[in-house]
Design an enzyme around this catalytic site. Structure first.
Site, short mmCIF file in Angstrom:
data_model
loop_
_atom_site.label_atom_id
_atom_site.label_comp_id
_atom_site.label_asym_id
_atom_site.label_seq_id
_atom_site.Cartn_x
_atom_site.Cartn_y
_atom_site.Cartn_z
N SER A 118 33.60 -31.21 24.47
CA SER A 118 33.06 -32.01 21.90
C SER A 118 34.05 -33.20 21.69
CB SER A 118 33.81 -30.73 21.14
OG SER A 118 34.00 -31.17 20.40
N TYR B 105 42.30 -26.33 19.05
CA TYR B 105 40.85 -26.54 19.91
C TYR B 105 40.97 -28.35 20.48
CZ TYR B 105 35.81 -27.93 19.29
OH TYR B 105 34.55 -27.19 19.52
N GLY C 273 24.12 -22.13 22.93
CA GLY C 273 23.82 -21.44 24.41
C GLY C 273 22.04 -21.09 24.47
N GLY D 235 28.34 -17.44 26.07
CA GLY D 235 27.82 -17.95 25.05
C GLY D 235 25.86 -18.05 24.17
N ALA D 236 25.59 -16.80 24.48
CA ALA D 236 24.07 -17.55 24.97
C ALA D 236 22.84 -17.08 24.00
CB ALA D 236 22.95 -17.10 26.51
N ASN D 237 23.46 -16.45 23.23
CA ASN D 237 22.66 -15.90 22.50
C ASN D 237 22.92 -15.86 20.49
OD1 ASN D 237 25.61 -14.73 21.81
ND2 ASN D 237 25.48 -14.18 19.60
N THR D 238 22.95 -17.25 20.79
CA THR D 238 22.93 -18.16 18.95
C THR D 238 23.44 -19.59 19.72
OG1 THR D 238 23.19 -18.25 16.98
CG2 THR D 238 25.06 -18.02 18.59
N GLY D 239 22.57 -20.43 18.87
CA GLY D 239 23.15 -21.75 18.69
C GLY D 239 23.16 -22.28 19.91
#
Length: 305
Positions: free
Chosen positions: A147, A173, A29, A23-27
């Site tokens: 979280s 969640y 990550g 998940g490294a394309n945004t935020g």
């Protein structure tokens, strides 16, 4: 290393280390990958959207490549693991960062409830398939992002893991984030006899990222309005993960989060997780169920209790 106000300036030299970040394309990550790459690591952005991944890679200075990974598909996870194993004889860091939050009731390609399937089962499978590339490497780490939501309406509903009878966005969640911690602690016990790889967990507090995009509209509007007052940016939110991954003093089985009030924001420090997350019987049961559901077994002996 400074003991307080740990920042990316405190990251040790990462040259020679290979890091996989999901998940490294945004935020969070993206920031995690950026910090590791800028300190010399060879970083793989493991992402669902390859084009967004390439755009993210172009924005990072360093040795960065992109790998297609869809955590909602066991076939994709197995294919990605095959590619990563072929490209990297050794892996130093596996950062299980990708996640979804408060999604409407949906299922993965394999029929798992989306939040549990993505946040826990997908990362469980990926870790198991890559572990033999980490085990020979002294100082290697598996860092899984949980979280504070692991405390909210959180339990592992073994009688209805996929929420087929009734569905709660927050409950599902919470279950997935509790599962992240149960997995980390059980993995650490199984890794301990090997003496090379450790499992660590982290959480970002309340960070202003795209993760809120699936929350109900009214809640999302409210959170957007108050976000500047209570949240921190993704760079700060990524620091607990990066410290867990790189601080020589970090140990297996630890949990890192922000040092501010309620662990909402701040600099990374050691924090505690809920009593439920330390229930060894639940950890062991979840492990067995996860192996059964994913078909992935780890090259490790069962933990000594």
């Amino acid at each position: 290393m400074s003991s307080t106000n740990w920042t990316e300036r405190d990251i040790p030299d990462q040259h020679g280390r290979v890091a996989i970040v999901t998940g490294a394309n945004t935020g969070l990550g993206f920031e995690t990958a950026r910090m590791l790459a800028e300190h010399g690591a060879t970083v793989v952005l493991a992402v669902r959207d390859i084009e967004k991944g390439r755009q993210a890679a172009a924005a990072i200075t360093g040795d960065v490549t992109v790998q297609t990974l869809d955590l909602t598909s066991l076939d994709s996870i197995r294919s990605a693991a095959d590619d990563l194993r072929a490209a990297h004889p050794r892996i130093d860091l596996l950062i299980n960062n990708a996640g979804v939050m408060y999604t409407p009731r949906q299922t993965t390609a394999d029929g798992f409830e989306l939040q549990f399937g993505t946040n826990h089962l997908g990362h469980f499978a990926l870790t198991g398939l890559l572990l033999d590339r980490l085990l020979p490497v002294p100082g290697s780490r598996v860092v899984t992002v949980s979280s504070t939501g692991h405390r909210i309406r959180a339990a592992v509903h073994f009688d209805d893991l996929q929420w087929e009878r009734s569905y709660s966005r927050a409950g599902a969640y919470g279950q997935s984030k509790l599962a992240n911690l149960l997995f980390t602690y059980e993995l650490q016990r199984r890794l301990a006899p090997h003496g090379t790889t450790v499992a660590v967990a982290a959480h970002p507090g309340m960070s202003n990222t795209e993760l809120l995009r699936n929350t109900p509209t009214a809640l999302r509007v409210l959170l957007t309005r108050i976000a500047p007052l209570v949240t921190q940016d993704a760079g700060m939110g990524a620091l607990p993960t990066v410290r867990a991954a790189t601080d020589p003093a970090a140990l297996g089985g630890q949990y890192w989060g922000p040092d501010g009030l309620g662990e909402i924001r701040g600099y990374p420090k050691l924090v505690t997780s809920s009593p439920d997350s330390h229930d060894q019987a639940v950890q062991q049961r979840l492990w067995a169920v996860s192996e059964e559901l994913t078909g992935v077994t780890f090259p490790l002996s069962e933990a000594v209790r």
